[in-house]
Scaffold this motif. Structure first.
Motif, PDB file in Angstrom:
ATOM      1  N   ALA A 168      32.958 -10.739  80.848  1.00 26.85           N
ATOM      2  CA  ALA A 168      32.285 -11.035  79.690  1.00 26.85           C
ATOM      3  C   ALA A 168      31.818 -12.553  79.787  1.00 26.85           C
ATOM      4  CB  ALA A 168      32.999 -10.788  78.668  1.00 26.85           C
ATOM      5  N   PHE A 169      30.839 -12.766  78.893  1.00 23.36           N
ATOM      6  CA  PHE A 169      30.352 -14.292  78.759  1.00 23.36           C
ATOM      7  C   PHE A 169      30.964 -14.979  77.480  1.00 23.36           C
ATOM      8  CE2 PHE A 169      27.413 -17.624  77.235  1.00 23.36           C
ATOM      9  CZ  PHE A 169      27.279 -18.305  78.479  1.00 23.36           C
ATOM     10  N   LYS A 219      29.201  -7.918  78.969  1.00 21.93           N
ATOM     11  CA  LYS A 219      28.635  -8.164  80.216  1.00 21.93           C
ATOM     12  C   LYS A 219      27.098  -7.824  80.444  1.00 21.93           C
ATOM     13  CE  LYS A 219      30.238  -7.459  84.888  1.00 21.93           C
ATOM     14  NZ  LYS A 219      31.154  -6.714  85.996  1.00 21.93           N
ATOM     15  N   GLY A 220      26.688  -6.899  79.711  1.00 19.35           N
ATOM     16  CA  GLY A 220      25.370  -6.338  79.724  1.00 19.35           C
ATOM     17  C   GLY A 220      24.475  -7.325  78.978  1.00 19.35           C
ATOM     18  N   GLY A 221      25.149  -8.051  78.147  1.00 18.19           N
ATOM     19  CA  GLY A 221      24.182  -9.099  77.345  1.00 18.19           C
ATOM     20  C   GLY A 221      23.698  -8.422  75.992  1.00 18.19           C
ATOM     21  N   LEU A 222      24.056  -7.258  75.858  1.00 16.46           N
ATOM     22  CA  LEU A 222      23.420  -6.838  74.547  1.00 16.46           C
ATOM     23  C   LEU A 222      24.192  -6.882  73.194  1.00 16.46           C
ATOM     24  CD1 LEU A 222      21.481  -4.493  73.466  1.00 16.46           C
ATOM     25  CD2 LEU A 222      23.195  -2.609  73.815  1.00 16.46           C
TER      26      LEU A 222
END
Length: 210
Positions: A7-8, A41-44
């Motif tokens: 994750a970010f 992780k997908g930024g959604l």
């Protein structure tokens, strides 16, 4: 350690003045507090987790962290973070030392610059005589000081006034819950609010003080 490949992460400083933007992992400083903001992780999706961590050291350039408290279960007054766990400990001391049964409690941080202090609203199942009530009010501040070193220091330095204890009429918390249900709230979704954050709720509790 954070799973940085899953994750970010961003970090909101929790021990500085409001207005600071989120920081990145490499900007964290040892022995400082930060609230975690996580982006999937997908930024959604981006979540403000309400988990506050303390940086306890470094492993190479990677900060090592330790959970400190839940941001939505604390209050911040005069630069002092008071956690739900510390308030629970103080409340249990009150029960034990005075032989009482606590029904529920909530806290209001009075940030009036002329009189900054913690206001504790507490409902007990027992009848409390005036002499016992006076002793309880004198003791509350000492209970909180026992569990919070920063609060203890602000008291010693006279930066914050003594905590105020307001005893509530019986069924105060029950009646508030019933009011919310009658207004359309689901009983399954109602959660205890340990910190009063709005004037309407404050007015309700003030109107039920013994």
């Amino acid at each position: 350690r954070l799973l940085v490949d899953q994750a970010f992460y961003e970090f909101i400083p929790a021990d500085e003045m409001e207005g600071n933007g989120p920081l990145l992992l490499h900007e964290l400083k040892e022995d400082h507090l930060y609230e975690i903001v996580l982006t999937t992780k997908g930024g959604l999706y981006r979540y403000q987790l309400k988990d506050v961590i303390r940086v306890v050291g470094l492993e190479g350039e990677t900060p090592l962290i330790k959970f400190a408290y839940r941001a939505n279960l604390i209050t911040n007054i005069c630069g002092t973070h008071i956690t739900n766990e510390e308030i629970i400990s103080a409340a249990k001391n009150m029960e034990k030392d005075f032989g009482l049964e606590l029904v529920d409690y909530t806290l209001y941080p009075d940030t009036n610059p002329e009189d900054q202090h913690v206001v504790m609203f507490m409902e007990f199942a027992d009848e409390i005589d005036d002499d016992t009530a006076a002793k309880m009010k004198d003791s509350l501040n000492d209970y909180i000081r026992k569990y919070n070193s920063t609060y203890n220091r602000t008291q010693a330095n006279k930066e914050m006034n003594k905590a105020e204890l307001l005893l509530l009429k019986k069924n105060t918390f029950y009646d508030l819950r019933q009011e919310k249900i009658a207004a359309g709230a689901s009983s399954n979704q109602l959660k205890d609010k340990r910190v009063i954050e709005d004037e309407k709720t404050l007015a309700y509790f003030n109107s039920h003080v013994l």
